[in-house]
Design a protein around this motif. Sequence first.
Motif, mmCIF file in Angstrom:
data_model
loop_
_atom_site.group_PDB
_atom_site.id
_atom_site.type_symbol
_atom_site.label_atom_id
_atom_site.label_comp_id
_atom_site.label_asym_id
_atom_site.label_seq_id
_atom_site.Cartn_x
_atom_site.Cartn_y
_atom_site.Cartn_z
ATOM 1 N N VAL A 1 1.081 -1.208 0.151
ATOM 2 C CA VAL A 1 -0.065 -0.082 -0.025
ATOM 3 C C VAL A 1 0.851 1.262 -0.075
ATOM 4 O O VAL A 1 1.806 1.155 0.793
ATOM 5 N N ALA A 2 0.623 2.372 -0.713
ATOM 6 C CA ALA A 2 1.560 3.493 -1.111
ATOM 7 C C ALA A 2 0.471 4.624 -1.067
ATOM 8 O O ALA A 2 -0.680 4.420 -1.651
ATOM 9 N N LEU A 3 0.810 5.561 -0.350
ATOM 10 C CA LEU A 3 0.047 6.996 -0.388
ATOM 11 C C LEU A 3 0.687 8.183 -0.452
ATOM 12 O O LEU A 3 2.099 8.249 0.279
ATOM 13 N N ARG A 4 0.415 9.031 -1.286
ATOM 14 C CA ARG A 4 1.126 10.543 -1.312
ATOM 15 C C ARG A 4 0.199 11.541 -1.372
ATOM 16 O O ARG A 4 -0.920 11.435 -2.192
ATOM 17 N N ILE A 5 0.402 12.296 -0.575
ATOM 18 C CA ILE A 5 -0.500 13.672 -0.702
ATOM 19 C C ILE A 5 0.449 14.829 -0.697
ATOM 20 O O ILE A 5 1.446 15.077 -0.062
ATOM 21 N N ASP A 6 0.197 16.002 -1.816
ATOM 22 C CA ASP A 6 0.766 17.139 -2.026
ATOM 23 C C ASP A 6 -0.057 18.331 -1.571
ATOM 24 O O ASP A 6 -1.325 18.388 -2.020
ATOM 25 N N ASN A 7 0.457 19.275 -0.923
ATOM 26 C CA ASN A 7 -0.516 20.678 -0.571
ATOM 27 C C ASN A 7 0.159 21.795 -1.079
ATOM 28 O O ASN A 7 1.536 21.946 -1.049
ATOM 29 N N TYR A 8 -0.446 22.400 -1.885
ATOM 30 C CA TYR A 8 -0.032 23.760 -2.673
ATOM 31 C C TYR A 8 -0.945 25.006 -1.998
ATOM 32 O O TYR A 8 -0.849 26.037 -3.072
ATOM 33 N N THR A 9 -1.527 24.861 -1.001
ATOM 34 C CA THR A 9 -2.352 26.232 -0.733
ATOM 35 C C THR A 9 -1.375 27.314 -0.285
ATOM 36 O O THR A 9 -2.092 28.425 -0.523
ATOM 37 N N ILE A 10 -0.314 27.248 0.046
ATOM 38 C CA ILE A 10 0.599 28.496 0.281
ATOM 39 C C ILE A 10 1.204 28.883 -1.017
ATOM 40 O O ILE A 10 2.056 27.780 -1.387
ATOM 41 N N PRO A 11 1.276 30.045 -1.612
ATOM 42 C CA PRO A 11 1.924 30.323 -2.845
ATOM 43 C C PRO A 11 3.462 30.030 -2.757
ATOM 44 O O PRO A 11 4.402 30.481 -1.946
ATOM 45 N N GLY A 12 3.884 29.231 -3.772
ATOM 46 C CA GLY A 12 5.301 29.060 -3.904
ATOM 47 C C GLY A 12 5.870 27.802 -2.894
ATOM 48 O O GLY A 12 7.170 27.476 -3.078
ATOM 49 N N LEU A 13 4.834 27.290 -2.283
ATOM 50 C CA LEU A 13 5.312 26.197 -1.265
ATOM 51 C C LEU A 13 4.600 25.143 -1.569
ATOM 52 O O LEU A 13 3.360 24.794 -1.905
ATOM 53 N N ARG A 14 5.139 23.772 -1.542
ATOM 54 C CA ARG A 14 4.641 22.516 -1.671
ATOM 55 C C ARG A 14 5.068 21.794 -0.607
ATOM 56 O O ARG A 14 6.364 21.539 -0.230
ATOM 57 N N ILE A 15 4.323 21.034 0.208
ATOM 58 C CA ILE A 15 4.408 20.020 1.164
ATOM 59 C C ILE A 15 3.789 18.706 0.975
ATOM 60 O O ILE A 15 2.862 18.724 0.423
ATOM 61 N N GLY A 16 4.539 17.941 0.954
ATOM 62 C CA GLY A 16 4.162 16.384 0.761
ATOM 63 C C GLY A 16 4.384 15.505 1.950
ATOM 64 O O GLY A 16 5.408 15.598 2.510
ATOM 65 N N LEU A 17 3.534 14.573 1.836
ATOM 66 C CA LEU A 17 3.388 13.523 2.943
ATOM 67 C C LEU A 17 3.307 12.176 1.921
ATOM 68 O O LEU A 17 2.389 12.042 1.343
ATOM 69 N N SER A 18 4.052 11.078 2.572
ATOM 70 C CA SER A 18 3.942 9.982 1.833
ATOM 71 C C SER A 18 4.258 8.793 2.696
ATOM 72 O O SER A 18 4.886 8.923 3.795
ATOM 73 N N GLY A 19 3.723 7.638 2.370
ATOM 74 C CA GLY A 19 3.830 6.429 3.025
ATOM 75 C C GLY A 19 3.601 5.211 2.481
ATOM 76 O O GLY A 19 3.171 5.096 1.293
ATOM 77 N N TYR A 20 4.369 4.002 2.809
ATOM 78 C CA TYR A 20 4.361 2.907 2.365
ATOM 79 C C TYR A 20 4.491 1.812 3.149
ATOM 80 O O TYR A 20 5.038 2.021 4.328
ATOM 81 N N TYR A 21 3.407 0.550 3.176
ATOM 82 C CA TYR A 21 3.382 -0.470 3.785
ATOM 83 C C TYR A 21 3.373 -1.703 3.134
ATOM 84 O O TYR A 21 2.521 -1.821 2.185
ATOM 85 N N GLY A 22 4.019 -2.616 3.552
ATOM 86 C CA GLY A 22 4.335 -3.988 2.728
ATOM 87 C C GLY A 22 4.851 -4.933 3.566
ATOM 88 O O GLY A 22 5.409 -4.797 4.568
ATOM 89 N N HIS A 23 4.951 -6.159 2.907
ATOM 90 C CA HIS A 23 5.668 -7.408 3.610
ATOM 91 C C HIS A 23 6.912 -7.716 2.710
ATOM 92 O O HIS A 23 6.740 -7.939 1.441
ATOM 93 N N SER A 24 7.811 -7.966 3.345
ATOM 94 C CA SER A 24 9.278 -8.389 2.676
ATOM 95 C C SER A 24 9.293 -9.876 2.605
ATOM 96 O O SER A 24 10.460 -10.388 1.905
ATOM 97 N N ILE A 25 8.487 -10.744 3.365
ATOM 98 C CA ILE A 25 8.726 -12.007 3.652
ATOM 99 C C ILE A 25 7.380 -12.659 3.019
ATOM 100 O O ILE A 25 6.497 -12.519 3.261
ATOM 101 N N GLY A 26 7.405 -14.034 2.308
ATOM 102 C CA GLY A 26 6.389 -14.498 2.065
ATOM 103 C C GLY A 26 5.751 -14.113 0.756
ATOM 104 O O GLY A 26 4.489 -14.210 0.396
#
Length: 196
Positions: A1-26
Amino acid sequence: VALRIDNYTIPGLRIGLSGYYGHSIGNTYPAEKDGLSATYKGKVAIGAIDFTYDDHNWIVRGQADYGYLGDAEQLKYMYNRKNSKSPFKHSAFVSGNAYAIGIEAGYDIFSQIESLRADDQKLYLFGRFDSYNPYASDTKKPSYGYTKAKRMAAGINYKPVPEIVIKAEYSNRFLDSKYNNEPAINIGVAYEGWFL
């Protein structure tokens, strides 16, 4: 599962928040009915926040990343079992945590010179700081001290035209006291072109 959110509400500024979750075994097919890969999941979780400010002749960027790996000890044994024919006899340590933090800022000096500003030339004087450790887990004794580092850099980016940048920087990577620091001078040219 991956999620990404970007916010541009302030002129000239972009703030991003992202995350990932998964399994590496099996993750293989068919899945094992017993054994380590049936017992452990090796959960992987990565979270990051980043921003870019590009206005008033400044470019400022920053990010903070954190990673978690569950069942890291079991992954070490699984890796060694699968690679038992390797001439490398040491246990391959797998870290359960990692992080990276960085921030940089650059100011366009040519923005204050009317003739160069009118010609669309730019000269950014910049500085950068990084702190990171891909083996931030305390499950390894003694720990890999050489993987924990801080880096500082300063330099210039000259753009004679918007598509070309000539870069020069001096940097120094600071390690634990028993290791040598790593100073460096880097010079390069980059071209950005669109073919479509």
